[in-house]
Scaffold this motif. Structure first.
Motif, PDB file in Angstrom:
ATOM      1  N   GLU A 226      -9.323   7.770   4.330  1.00 14.20           N
ATOM      2  CA  GLU A 226      -9.587   6.576   3.520  1.00 14.20           C
ATOM      3  C   GLU A 226     -10.142   5.489   4.438  1.00 14.20           C
ATOM      4  O   GLU A 226      -9.712   5.367   5.594  1.00 14.20           O
ATOM      5  CB  GLU A 226      -8.292   6.060   2.891  1.00 14.20           C
ATOM      6  CG  GLU A 226      -7.671   7.003   1.891  1.00 14.20           C
ATOM      7  CD  GLU A 226      -8.426   7.063   0.579  1.00 14.20           C
ATOM      8  OE1 GLU A 226      -8.315   8.085  -0.116  1.00 14.20           O
ATOM      9  OE2 GLU A 226      -9.164   6.099   0.254  1.00 14.20           O
TER      10      GLU A 226
ATOM     11  N   MET B 243       0.954   0.847   0.275  1.00 13.13           N
ATOM     12  CA  MET B 243      -0.388   0.628  -0.298  1.00 13.13           C
ATOM     13  C   MET B 243      -0.990   1.946  -0.760  1.00 13.13           C
ATOM     14  O   MET B 243      -1.513   2.053  -1.870  1.00 13.13           O
ATOM     15  CB  MET B 243      -1.325   0.050   0.783  1.00 13.13           C
ATOM     16  CG  MET B 243      -1.260  -1.456   0.956  1.00 13.13           C
ATOM     17  SD  MET B 243      -2.123  -1.954   2.489  1.00 13.13           S
ATOM     18  CE  MET B 243      -3.786  -1.367   2.183  1.00 13.13           C
ATOM     19  N   MET B 244      -0.888   2.952   0.102  1.00 12.66           N
ATOM     20  CA  MET B 244      -1.532   4.220  -0.208  1.00 12.66           C
ATOM     21  C   MET B 244      -0.802   4.935  -1.341  1.00 12.66           C
ATOM     22  O   MET B 244      -1.434   5.575  -2.178  1.00 12.66           O
ATOM     23  CB  MET B 244      -1.598   5.127   1.037  1.00 12.66           C
ATOM     24  CG  MET B 244      -2.358   4.550   2.217  1.00 12.66           C
ATOM     25  SD  MET B 244      -3.890   3.677   1.843  1.00 12.66           S
ATOM     26  CE  MET B 244      -4.940   4.991   1.259  1.00 12.66           C
TER      27      MET B 244
ATOM     28  N   ARG C 264     -10.498   1.482   4.927  1.00 14.69           N
ATOM     29  CA  ARG C 264     -10.000   0.181   4.457  1.00 14.69           C
ATOM     30  C   ARG C 264      -9.484  -0.674   5.625  1.00 14.69           C
ATOM     31  O   ARG C 264      -9.363  -0.175   6.743  1.00 14.69           O
ATOM     32  CB  ARG C 264      -8.862   0.369   3.462  1.00 14.69           C
ATOM     33  CG  ARG C 264      -7.664   1.114   4.068  1.00 14.69           C
ATOM     34  CD  ARG C 264      -6.525   1.191   3.108  1.00 14.69           C
ATOM     35  NE  ARG C 264      -6.932   1.785   1.854  1.00 14.69           N
ATOM     36  CZ  ARG C 264      -7.120   1.098   0.737  1.00 14.69           C
ATOM     37  NH1 ARG C 264      -6.914  -0.202   0.736  1.00 14.69           N
ATOM     38  NH2 ARG C 264      -7.481   1.700  -0.372  1.00 14.69           N
TER      39      ARG C 264
ATOM     40  N   ALA D  47       0.718   3.479  -3.778  1.00 18.56           N
ATOM     41  CA  ALA D  47       0.372   2.781  -5.020  1.00 18.56           C
ATOM     42  C   ALA D  47      -0.978   3.272  -5.539  1.00 18.56           C
ATOM     43  O   ALA D  47      -1.227   3.316  -6.741  1.00 18.56           O
ATOM     44  CB  ALA D  47       0.345   1.280  -4.779  1.00 18.56           C
ATOM     45  N   GLU D  48      -1.852   3.649  -4.609  1.00 23.33           N
ATOM     46  CA  GLU D  48      -3.183   4.113  -5.030  1.00 23.33           C
ATOM     47  C   GLU D  48      -3.185   5.582  -5.444  1.00 23.33           C
ATOM     48  O   GLU D  48      -4.144   6.064  -6.020  1.00 23.33           O
ATOM     49  CB  GLU D  48      -4.163   3.929  -3.869  1.00 23.33           C
ATOM     50  CG  GLU D  48      -4.531   2.467  -3.700  1.00 23.33           C
ATOM     51  CD  GLU D  48      -5.564   2.268  -2.606  1.00 23.33           C
ATOM     52  OE1 GLU D  48      -5.574   1.172  -2.046  1.00 23.33           O
ATOM     53  OE2 GLU D  48      -6.320   3.228  -2.319  1.00 23.33           O
TER      54      GLU D  48
END
Ligand code: AMP
Length: 535
Positions: free
Chosen positions: A510, A530-531, A512, A533-534
């Motif tokens: 990823e 964060m990851m 970001r 949640a995605e």
């Protein structure tokens, strides 16, 4: 039979008193203000003693916690020695933490007083509300006044002026007394307080300043970029006065141009900071084509150094990199990797690659690399195990903790996973708290990160474990591209190909911005959230 030598307690006030006596005119430069201010060890000691007198006036007694929310500046240093000198405990708060967490920490520590930079007024309000034990609030760089909550705050100058006349007694207590309190960054769970003693900090300053380690000498100028709230600025504010070296305190200005200015204008010979901040300095030097003229050595620690940092400073700029591994719980220095002095001995220079290792434990730390059962693993540079340490400046219990955090033999498990070669050089390959176990085997997140972050166009790289039905966990690589760089997953994989086992290859890459924690290190906890949640 007992020896017949003097009973001379290892208390930290003796460090500043020694510097004031033997190196009275050595400069201490404060760059926290627009116009740098210069004082010396003689006047610094006087100010620290005035601080003690003011503490006594405000009913602070030995053992009380005096919190600071300050950058590296002379007010902090005066509060530091003034508090420790009388046997009270200097509790450094980290302003980079989440404000609610700072309040939680101040309350947990039962702080009685707060000395804060006036620029942190918003944080001060939260701390004072969260920690009702705080009776006195002192603001550095600000005038007296009422906080929003109605509590009065006094200026640092007014506080100093409030002390009684006469020289306060320093060091009239056991060397085992608490001197400082520092909460760890807390990547998992609530932060934990490490309570240093006078003796532990005294011995740590000796140990970490041996020639094999930092090796600071009289005539040098030391720039602690690492904040005093990050594990005692790695001991540098003790070592510099011990050695009679000059100190340059950078305040909050830790960006590349400011650091380069501090180094060149003050003739800094040795500086110390975490990799991200040192990278900022290197980027600036590269962009401007300037050189840090006097800088001989740069201590980089708190996270692994990258090949780019070592090459950039050592090869391109002629600045020796000293790679330091440590932990708040170790006061903090544990291992050092620096250029060997004698190529004929076993310390043959393996080239700059040696500086990527965490190196050898400083005297007198004992280290052990052990498996899950506590049995030592072979020193073959291949077999990873838990790195455990034992020594006079390693924590045994956290502040207000209920149990010891050492094993039956006195070893503290650092939570780092390491290998050791036959010469005793340690290499951290991962963290137990951040481990990726795939199909029952270790995958070194750190090793993939180190390789990925060296690829063209990559600013930073982080590897986290993501759940996998078949393997339990698989590594995910998160890459932050450099400004203007356009990166493709294929190119990253091609860059890693052949350098790591095939089964280590991350299936997902990823791109970001990678979140950083309060001490400038990658915040894997936030990244994982964060990851996740995605999806
Ligand atoms: P802290 O107590 O916040 O300083 O964090 C200590 C942890 O940072 C250690 O247990 C390591 O996981 C990591 N760390 C510190 N120095 C290094 C280093 N030179 N290389 C790799 N990891 C490091």
């Amino acid at each position: 039979m007992l020896g017949l030598m003097q009973d001379w307690r290892l208390t930290l006030d003796k460090i500043l008193s020694y510097a004031a006596r033997e190196h009275p005119d050595t400069a201490v430069i404060d760059r926290s203000v627009t116009q740098s201010q210069v004082c010396d060890y003689r006047s610094l000691e006087r100010e620290a003693r005035r601080f003690t007198k003011a503490l006594l006036r405000h009913n602070v007694v030995a053992g009380d916690r005096v919190a600071t929310l300050l950058w590296n500046d002379t007010a902090h240093l005066a509060a530091w020695y003034g508090t420790m000198g009388m046997g009270a405990v200097l509790h450094t708060l980290n302003p980079r933490l989440h404000v609610d967490q700072i309040g939680w920490i101040a309350n947990h520590a039962k702080d009685r007083m707060l000395v804060a930079d006036a620029r942190f007024l918003d944080i001060v309000e939260v701390i004072v509300a969260a920690a009702p034990g705080i009776e006195t609030i002192v603001l550095v760089g600000g005038g007296a006044g009422l906080l929003k909550c109605g509590r009065p705050a006094i200026s640092f100058d007014a506080f100093l002026a409030s002390g009684d006349e006469g020289a306060p007694q320093w060091g009239e207590f056991s060397e085992e007394s608490a001197a400082g309190l520092c909460y760890t960054s807390g990547t998992t769970g609530d932060p934990k307080g490490v309570l240093y003693s006078h003796r532990s900090n005294f011995l740590h300053a000796f140990a970490a300043n041996q020639p094999n380690a930092f090796g600071i000498r009289e005539g040098e100028t030391v720039l602690p970029i690492v904040p005093m709230f990050h594990a005692n600025a790695w001991g540098l504010t003790f070592m510099a006065p011990m050695a009679g070296a000059s100190l340059v305190l950078p305040g909050s200005r830790l960006d590349g141009p400011s650091l380069a200015g501090a180094i060149n204008e003050q003739g800094v010979t040795i500086a110390a900071g975490v990799p991200t901040v040192c990278m900022g300095l290197l980027d600036h030097l590269r962009a401007t084509g300037s050189r840090p003229e006097c800088l001989k050595r740069l201590i980089i620690g708190g996270a692994a150094v990258t090949p780019d940092l070592v090459e950039g400073f050592e090869r391109d700029l002629g600045v020796e990199v000293i790679h330091a591994w440590g932990m708040t719980e170790l006061s903090p220095v544990g291992c050092i990797s620096k250029k060997p002095v004698n190529e004929n001995r076993r310390l043959v220079d393996l080239g700059r690659a040696a500086r990527l290792r965490q190196g050898s434990p400083i005297f007198p730390l004992e280290t052990r690399i052990q498996d899950e059962t506590g049995a030592p693993v072979p020193h073959d540079d291949r077999t990873p195990g838990h790195l455990a340490v034992k020594g006079p400046f390693v924590t045994k219990t956290y502040f207000a903790g209920t149990s010891e955090v050492i094993d039956a033999e006195g070893f503290f498990d650092t939570g780092d996973i390491a290998v050791r070669d036959q010469h005793g050089s340690i290499r951290i390959v991962d963290r137990a708290k951040d481990i990726i176990k795939s199909g029952g085997e270790w995958i070194s997140a750190l090793e993939i990160e180190t390789l990925a972050s060296a690829l063209p166009g990559v600013a930073a790289a982080a590897v986290i474990g993501v759940p996998d039905v078949k393997w339990g966990e698989r590594p995910m690589l998160v890459v932050e591209p450099k400004a203007d760089a356009i990166l493709e997953a294929e190119a990253i994989l091609a860059g890693l190909d052949g350098q790591i086992p095939k089964w280590w290859m991350p299936e997902r890459i990823e791109f970001r911005t990678i979140p950083l924690g309060a001490t400038g290190k990658i915040d894997k906890k936030t990244l994982r959230t964060m990851m996740a949640a995605e999806g």
